[in-house]
Design a protein around this motif. Structure first.
Motif, short mmCIF file in Angstrom:
data_model
loop_
_atom_site.label_atom_id
_atom_site.label_comp_id
_atom_site.label_asym_id
_atom_site.label_seq_id
_atom_site.Cartn_x
_atom_site.Cartn_y
_atom_site.Cartn_z
N MET A 1 0.92 -1.07 0.06
CA MET A 1 0.08 0.09 -0.09
C MET A 1 0.70 1.26 0.03
SD MET A 1 -3.12 0.99 2.56
CE MET A 1 -3.81 -0.86 2.29
N GLN A 29 -2.69 4.31 -3.58
CA GLN A 29 -2.25 3.67 -4.82
C GLN A 29 -3.44 2.65 -5.42
OE1 GLN A 29 1.05 0.83 -4.86
NE2 GLN A 29 1.67 1.49 -6.91
N ASN A 30 -4.34 1.99 -4.66
CA ASN A 30 -5.19 1.19 -4.94
C ASN A 30 -6.57 2.17 -5.34
OD1 ASN A 30 -6.33 1.96 -2.56
ND2 ASN A 30 -6.35 -0.28 -1.96
N ASP A 32 -8.20 3.73 -2.89
CA ASP A 32 -8.80 4.16 -1.51
C ASP A 32 -8.30 5.50 -0.93
OD1 ASP A 32 -10.34 1.73 -1.79
OD2 ASP A 32 -8.93 0.89 -0.51
#
Length: 78
Positions: A1, A29-30, A32
């Motif tokens: 993360m 990065q994802n 969220d």
């Protein structure tokens, strides 16, 4: 993360210079978001509406209105 970017104005731009009570929002990065805020779980947990739930590992975190309002333009629509 990994943190990709800050969302909204930095704490310094919002007048936080002492390192305390400096809420912040980051996009990960994802996709969220991570929030630095004041843990108010014990105070607000009993106030949650009946259709809200919190897992044992989740916390209720409060950020100032200014923090969120100043982040509004940086939050993607989708």
């Amino acid at each position: 993360m990994k943190i990709m970017r800050r969302v909204g104005a930095s704490p310094r731009l919002r007048g936080c210079f002492n390192g305390q009570a400096c809420p912040d929002i980051f996009e990960l990065q994802n996709g969220d978001f991570a929030v630095i805020g004041t843990d108010r779980t014990e105070e607000l947990d009993p106030e949650l509406p009946p259709d809200a739930a919190r897992a044992d590992y989740e916390r209720i975190v409060v950020i100032s209105r200014e923090t969120l309002v100043r982040a509004k333009d940086d939050i993607p629509d989708s």
